[in-house]
Motif scaffolding. Structure first.
Motif, PDB file in Angstrom:
ATOM      1  N   GLY A   1       7.134   7.733  -6.949  1.00 62.35           N
ATOM      2  CA  GLY A   1       6.471   8.266  -5.766  1.00 62.35           C
ATOM      3  C   GLY A   1       5.232   7.496  -5.354  1.00 62.35           C
ATOM      4  N   HIS A   2       4.844   6.441  -6.079  1.00 62.91           N
ATOM      5  CA  HIS A   2       3.603   5.719  -5.769  1.00 62.91           C
ATOM      6  C   HIS A   2       3.828   4.208  -5.670  1.00 62.91           C
ATOM      7  CE1 HIS A   2       1.305   9.392  -6.453  1.00 62.91           C
ATOM      8  NE2 HIS A   2       2.036   9.575  -7.542  1.00 62.91           N
ATOM      9  N   ALA A   3       5.083   3.777  -5.497  1.00 68.29           N
ATOM     10  CA  ALA A   3       5.374   2.343  -5.452  1.00 68.29           C
ATOM     11  C   ALA A   3       4.709   1.666  -4.256  1.00 68.29           C
ATOM     12  CB  ALA A   3       6.880   2.124  -5.418  1.00 68.29           C
ATOM     13  N   ALA A   4       4.772   2.276  -3.076  1.00 67.33           N
ATOM     14  CA  ALA A   4       4.178   1.678  -1.880  1.00 67.33           C
ATOM     15  C   ALA A   4       2.669   1.519  -2.046  1.00 67.33           C
ATOM     16  CB  ALA A   4       4.484   2.535  -0.655  1.00 67.33           C
ATOM     17  N   GLU A   5       2.032   2.531  -2.619  1.00 65.47           N
ATOM     18  CA  GLU A   5       0.583   2.463  -2.832  1.00 65.47           C
ATOM     19  C   GLU A   5       0.232   1.296  -3.760  1.00 65.47           C
ATOM     20  OE1 GLU A   5      -2.917   5.248  -4.850  1.00 65.47           O
ATOM     21  OE2 GLU A   5      -0.916   6.081  -4.410  1.00 65.47           O
ATOM     22  N   ARG A   6       0.989   1.139  -4.860  1.00 65.26           N
ATOM     23  CA  ARG A   6       0.716   0.043  -5.793  1.00 65.26           C
ATOM     24  C   ARG A   6       0.937  -1.319  -5.134  1.00 65.26           C
ATOM     25  NH1 ARG A   6       3.213   3.702  -9.497  1.00 65.26           N
ATOM     26  NH2 ARG A   6       5.260   2.747  -9.157  1.00 65.26           N
ATOM     27  N   LEU A   7       2.040  -1.429  -4.374  1.00 63.39           N
ATOM     28  CA  LEU A   7       2.341  -2.706  -3.747  1.00 63.39           C
ATOM     29  C   LEU A   7       1.311  -3.042  -2.668  1.00 63.39           C
ATOM     30  CD1 LEU A   7       4.155  -5.141  -3.393  1.00 63.39           C
ATOM     31  CD2 LEU A   7       5.618  -3.766  -1.865  1.00 63.39           C
ATOM     32  N   GLY A   8       0.899  -2.050  -1.888  1.00 64.24           N
ATOM     33  CA  GLY A   8      -0.105  -2.289  -0.854  1.00 64.24           C
ATOM     34  C   GLY A   8      -1.407  -2.800  -1.438  1.00 64.24           C
ATOM     35  N   GLN A   9      -1.845  -2.195  -2.528  1.00 60.54           N
ATOM     36  CA  GLN A   9      -3.090  -2.631  -3.154  1.00 60.54           C
ATOM     37  C   GLN A   9      -2.963  -4.033  -3.748  1.00 60.54           C
ATOM     38  OE1 GLN A   9      -6.081  -0.867  -2.974  1.00 60.54           O
ATOM     39  NE2 GLN A   9      -6.734  -2.937  -3.589  1.00 60.54           N
ATOM     40  N   LEU A  10      -1.789  -4.324  -4.323  1.00 58.17           N
ATOM     41  CA  LEU A  10      -1.567  -5.654  -4.899  1.00 58.17           C
ATOM     42  C   LEU A  10      -1.628  -6.731  -3.820  1.00 58.17           C
ATOM     43  CD1 LEU A  10      -0.841  -7.439  -7.312  1.00 58.17           C
ATOM     44  CD2 LEU A  10       1.577  -6.914  -6.879  1.00 58.17           C
ATOM     45  N   ILE A  11      -1.018  -6.476  -2.686  1.00 61.45           N
ATOM     46  CA  ILE A  11      -1.061  -7.439  -1.586  1.00 61.45           C
ATOM     47  C   ILE A  11      -2.496  -7.630  -1.104  1.00 61.45           C
ATOM     48  CG2 ILE A  11      -0.344  -7.851   0.799  1.00 61.45           C
ATOM     49  CD1 ILE A  11       2.285  -6.367   0.110  1.00 61.45           C
ATOM     50  N   ALA A  12      -3.235  -6.532  -0.955  1.00 62.16           N
ATOM     51  CA  ALA A  12      -4.637  -6.644  -0.524  1.00 62.16           C
ATOM     52  C   ALA A  12      -5.449  -7.469  -1.517  1.00 62.16           C
ATOM     53  CB  ALA A  12      -5.237  -5.248  -0.365  1.00 62.16           C
ATOM     54  N   ASP A  13      -5.200  -7.273  -2.807  1.00 64.02           N
ATOM     55  CA  ASP A  13      -5.923  -8.049  -3.830  1.00 64.02           C
ATOM     56  C   ASP A  13      -5.580  -9.531  -3.730  1.00 64.02           C
ATOM     57  OD1 ASP A  13      -7.003  -5.682  -4.727  1.00 64.02           O
ATOM     58  OD2 ASP A  13      -5.617  -5.468  -6.428  1.00 64.02           O
ATOM     59  N   ARG A  14      -4.323  -9.860  -3.514  1.00 61.62           N
ATOM     60  CA  ARG A  14      -3.929 -11.260  -3.425  1.00 61.62           C
ATOM     61  C   ARG A  14      -4.521 -11.917  -2.180  1.00 61.62           C
ATOM     62  NH1 ARG A  14      -3.164  -9.985  -7.762  1.00 61.62           N
ATOM     63  NH2 ARG A  14      -1.264 -10.137  -9.032  1.00 61.62           N
ATOM     64  N   LEU A  15      -4.605 -11.190  -1.081  1.00 61.35           N
ATOM     65  CA  LEU A  15      -5.226 -11.740   0.125  1.00 61.35           C
ATOM     66  C   LEU A  15      -6.713 -12.018  -0.104  1.00 61.35           C
ATOM     67  CD1 LEU A  15      -3.577  -9.512   2.900  1.00 61.35           C
ATOM     68  CD2 LEU A  15      -2.966 -11.854   2.278  1.00 61.35           C
ATOM     69  N   SER A  16      -7.366 -11.088  -0.779  1.00 61.32           N
ATOM     70  CA  SER A  16      -8.793 -11.285  -1.082  1.00 61.32           C
ATOM     71  C   SER A  16      -8.988 -12.508  -1.972  1.00 61.32           C
ATOM     72  CB  SER A  16      -9.360 -10.041  -1.774  1.00 61.32           C
ATOM     73  OG  SER A  16      -9.296  -8.918  -0.914  1.00 61.32           O
ATOM     74  N   ALA A  17      -8.093 -12.667  -2.949  1.00 67.16           N
ATOM     75  CA  ALA A  17      -8.195 -13.827  -3.838  1.00 67.16           C
ATOM     76  C   ALA A  17      -7.984 -15.128  -3.067  1.00 67.16           C
ATOM     77  CB  ALA A  17      -7.180 -13.701  -4.974  1.00 67.16           C
ATOM     78  N   GLN A  18      -7.058 -15.127  -2.116  1.00 65.57           N
ATOM     79  CA  GLN A  18      -6.829 -16.323  -1.301  1.00 65.57           C
ATOM     80  C   GLN A  18      -8.050 -16.676  -0.478  1.00 65.57           C
ATOM     81  OE1 GLN A  18      -3.454 -16.063   1.308  1.00 65.57           O
ATOM     82  NE2 GLN A  18      -1.979 -16.713  -0.244  1.00 65.57           N
ATOM     83  N   ASP A  19      -8.724 -15.648   0.033  1.00 68.75           N
ATOM     84  CA  ASP A  19      -9.890 -15.883   0.883  1.00 68.75           C
ATOM     85  C   ASP A  19     -11.111 -16.301   0.082  1.00 68.75           C
ATOM     86  OD1 ASP A  19      -8.339 -15.227   3.035  1.00 68.75           O
ATOM     87  OD2 ASP A  19      -8.968 -13.134   3.099  1.00 68.75           O
ATOM     88  N   GLY A  20     -11.023 -16.169  -1.254  1.00 67.88           N
ATOM     89  CA  GLY A  20     -12.125 -16.604  -2.129  1.00 67.88           C
ATOM     90  C   GLY A  20     -13.290 -15.669  -2.116  1.00 67.88           C
TER      91      GLY A  20
END
Length: 842
Positions: free
Chosen positions: A823-842
């Motif tokens: 029941g929380h897969a979308a929430e986990r995936l959304g946060q993971l994508i946001a973290d990866r974008l932040s890491a890309q932006d430095g």
């Protein structure tokens, strides 16, 4: 240019009918005067002949043979007051389908006619049009722009005089090598598939298609014509004019099958005869009756229509006269078919006008497609108007789903009949109308029915392989025009736009919740596809689609990106995929094992992924190997299954059942098989009607075909059956059902997240698994529910199934295949994508 051709060129515009056909601004490149001459030895049309007959004479062979690698397609024909409009296209280089270096269309004597030198053949002049039926790039797959491979020419009425021939053939010459080819293919629908003769007294012009000679048109002089329009009172009265010294002394109705003859009263006149027959004396047997005239020597001639144009004329109950496509008159004993004379479109309506003889008997018109049915009632204007807005599972869509729709007329007694076309409407087909919301192509189907194809509102410059490559090169990749701009927004696509559902759909809310900035774009195949509020829909294939795909920071999809797409360095691509596999995928498919070409092609696509979503370690291992992928994998579960464990499950269950017309008390079986390679429209081997006969009345079956069948198959109907193949979200169907019946579909893994029974119907197990793509494990030994092979065994398994399952085999199945579907897969995936974008932006 030969002198004969020069003699028919003038300084004036061509006739009014061509201007009406192509619009006031459309002109022939050169004007043509008709200047007809009667040939010295006219030919006569006799009964039971398709072409001219006459004395035998020595004839030279003029055969033109098809050239290897050259294909010439006939796409459109239409008679005008100046001759026959012929349109189509020609391509070279075989399957590569390239534009030839140059070509001209010619009219020449057909094989069997006296030969004349090529310098005397008639070079057909072009008609300048913008006819969309010649959208070759949308029909023909080619790397080249084929728009210059089309032709629209006029065959003038005096061509037969110029060529001194009674039968002419259309050929194509390539000037650079002087090679000739006939038209090699014709469109089986529309006007090319329904070639009709033209009567322009004293001649009959009869086009025909020959598989070796292509398009040929014969000219002959029929002997007997109807003068004016037949009159109907207590009697049927027909005035006849004859030619060639033919003096009729008798007339008959003759049945096409068996040759039975019914006499018609004949009164001779100075120029022919008057025919009359009491309505009570008309033939009684059903079928087709020709009208023949005989002279004193026993020669018979068919009666032809002449200058008056009429379609079908009621004579008596279930009896009518009709003009044959070949030019003759026939009496039909049978119900008068409903006939459409005009079709028009606006942004939100489709209007059909019926021929005046059809309207009185028609109650409702029906437009029936594989997944949708629309109805139109008679309006005060005398027209039938279809509203194009469509109720699609509780959501109003501005257009019906894309696909082909056949039109039917329901008579006042409730019977349905295919809707036919008048000759005038048929001669315009295929024709295309485009509105801001859809593209409509009106067709005359091979079985004589009016057919409307509904598609996305793509422009001609957006359709086809050539334009996809052009737009992709312009808007995607690091080399795109203006590629120095910053990427922004989120692009989401599922099932190639046929629905917006599956794993990408919950990510709109999840990514917003994780703070990923918009705008949010959703790819849709057409405007019947629902999309979430506060998102921006883009039509797949449009220039806007390519621009948004190439400029979005995040791209989320569940199938494959277009092969023409090129990723920008700083784009973040999320491949959610659409199911844990039982059947072998990618490089694991037997025919691809060890193939360097397959590995290169699959690796080229997967190399663009920054993140691959997986339900389990089992799936991850397969995806990496099968898709030649070495990047990051997120084993977070599938977002689409969150609703199976959410707090609002019971409310969702009730809402979906209400939407489907199912009660809360019904026992609902979700039947969701995979697709079959041999029949991509099939819903599987189970006879659901037979199964329901073995079950009590409280059981209902919701049939869910695979996404592959969505546009290929048609809805299944019946008592206690609801077809939900077009329902956009399968997880909602899982939530509302009581148990699942499947075969080899990956829904067997997702459904385990619900804890409800999973049953199998696999009568073709050995054939499908052992002789097909193969399977990753032995389903028979590991399945969480029984495998059955007969309706009787399946019915027994259904009747004994519990409400929920808590067996060792079921729990092992859940732990192996859906350990994170909580029941929380979308929430986990959304946060993971946001973290990866932040890491890309430095």
């Amino acid at each position: 240019m030969n002198s004969a051709w020069q003699s028919v060129l003038g300084d004036s515009m061509i006739g009014d009918s061509v201007r009406r056909l192509f619009g006031k601004s459309k002109k022939l490149s050169k004007a043509i005067s008709r200047g007809r001459q009667a040939p010295a030895g006219p030919k006569h049309v006799t009964e039971n002949t398709d072409g001219p007959t006459g004395p035998e004479r020595d004839r030279a062979e003029n055969a033109v043979q098809a050239i290897a690698g050259v294909r010439a397609d006939l796409r459109y024909t239409s008679w005008t007051s100046d001759g026959l409009i012929i349109a189509g296209w020609i391509t070279a280089a075989g399957k590569k389908r390239q534009v030839p270096r140059g070509f001209e269309l010619l009219a020449k004597p057909a094989p069997g006619e006296p030969a004349i030198g090529p310098e005397n053949w008639l070079r057909l002049e072009s008609v300048t049009t913008s006819a969309e039926h010649l959208d070759i790039n949308g029909f023909v797959r080619s790397n080249d722009d084929l728009s210059k491979a089309t032709f629209t020419v006029l065959l003038p009425y005096n061509a037969w005089d110029i060529l001194s021939a009674d039968d002419v053939q259309i050929a194509i010459e390539q000037p650079h090598n002087s090679q000739l080819t006939p038209l090699t293919h014709r469109y089986r629908w529309g006007s090319p598939g329904h070639l009709v003769a033209e009567i322009d007294r004293p001649y009959r012009y009869a086009p025909r298609w020959d598989n070796s000679q292509g398009l040929c048109i014969s000219r002959s002089q029929p002997t007997a014509f109807v003068s004016g329009t037949p009159e109907i009172g207590d009697d049927l009265r027909v005035k006849v004019q004859t030619a060639h010294g033919f003096v009729p002394i008798a007339a008959h109705f003759r049945h096409d099958v068996g040759g039975a003859a019914i006499p018609i009263r004949l009164e001779s006149t100075t120029d022919g005869a008057n025919l009359s027959v009491s309505l009570d004396a008309l033939p009684l047997d059903t079928g087709v009756w020709g009208i023949t005239l005989s002279d004193a020597t026993g020669n018979r001639r068919l009666l032809h229509w002449a200058d008056d144009r009429w379609e079908r004329m009621p004579v008596a109950p279930a009896t009518y006269l009709e003009q044959r496509p070949g030019g003759a008159i026939r009496l039909i004993r049978g119900d008068l078919p409903p006939v459409a004379s005009e079709v028009r479109f606006s942004e939100d309506q489709l209007t059909v006008c019926l021929h005046e003889k059809s309207a009185d008997a028609v109650d409702v018109l029906i437009m029936r497609g594989p997944r949708a049915t629309l109805q139109a009632e008679l309006q005060p204007s005398g027209e039938y108007v279809f509203g194009l807005d469509f109720d699609f599972w509780g959501t109003r869509a501005p257009t019906p789903p894309a696909g082909g729709y056949r039109l039917f007329a329901r008579s006042r007694d409730g019977a349905e009949h295919p809707l036919r076309l008048t000759k005038a409407l048929s001669s315009m087909t295929p024709f295309i109308e485009r509105t801001p919301l859809a593209t409509f192509r009106v067709e005359h189907a091979p079985d004589n029915q009016l057919y409307v194809d509904v598609g996305a509102p793509l422009l001609a410059v957006e359709k086809g392989l050539f334009n996809r490559k052009r737009l992709a090169a312009l808007h995607t990749g690091n080399g795109q025009a203006g590629s120095d701009f910053d990427l922004r927004g989120v692009f989401l696509e599922s099932w190639y736009g046929k629905t917006f559902s599956d794993n990408p759909a919950p990510m709109v809310t999840a990514l917003r919740g994780a703070g990923v900035p918009g705008p949010y774009y959703v790819a849709i195949a057409d405007w019947s596809v629902a999309f979430p509020p506060e998102t921006h829909p883009v039509i797949i294939g449009s220039e806007e689609y390519w621009r948004v795909l190439g400029s979005s920071r995040v791209v989320v999809f569940n199938t494959w990106l277009p092969s023409e797409y090129r990723k920008r360095t700083d784009q973040f691509i999320v491949q959610t995929w659409h199911g844990t596999p039982l059947k072998s995928l990618g490089m694991d498919v037997p025919r691809r094992i060890g193939s360097e070409t397959a590995a290169k092609n699959l690796g080229k696509g997967s190399a663009m992924w920054d993140l691959l979503v997986s339900q389990s370690t089992y799936a991850t291992e397969i995806f990496r190997r099968a898709y030649v992928y070495s990047g990051e994998v997120a084993e977070v579960g599938y977002p689409r299954n969150d609703v199976l464990n959410g707090a609002g499950l019971q409310q969702l269950r009730q809402q979906v059942r209400k939407r489907l017309g199912l009660s809360d008390e019904a026992q609902v079986i979700l039947y969701a098989p995979t697709w079959r390679q041999e029949d991509k429209g099939s819903i599987g081997p189970l006879d659901v009607t037979a199964l329901l006969e073995l079950l009590p009345g409280k059981y209902h079956i919701a049939v869910r075909g695979h996404s592959v069948t969505l546009r290929r198959g048609s809805n299944l109907s019946g008592e206690r059956i609801v077809d939900v193949t077009s329902y956009p979200e399968p997880a909602e169907l899982m939530a509302m059902s009581d148990l699942l019946v499947t075969d080899y579909s990956s829904i067997m893994f997702d459904y385990a997240a619900s804890g409800r029974p999973i049953l199998y119907y696999t009568p073709d197990y050995e054939e499908y698994v052992d002789l097909g793509r193969g399977a990753y494990f032995d389903l028979k030994s590991a399945a969480p529910g029984p495998l059955t092979s007969t309706p009787e065994a399946l019915a027994q398994a259904i009747l004994t199934a519990p409400q929920s399952v808590d067996t060792d085999a079921y729990r092992a199945w859940q732990e192996k295949f859906v350990p994170s579907d909580d029941g929380h897969a979308a929430e986990r995936l959304g946060q993971l994508i946001a973290d990866r974008l932040s890491a890309q932006d430095g």
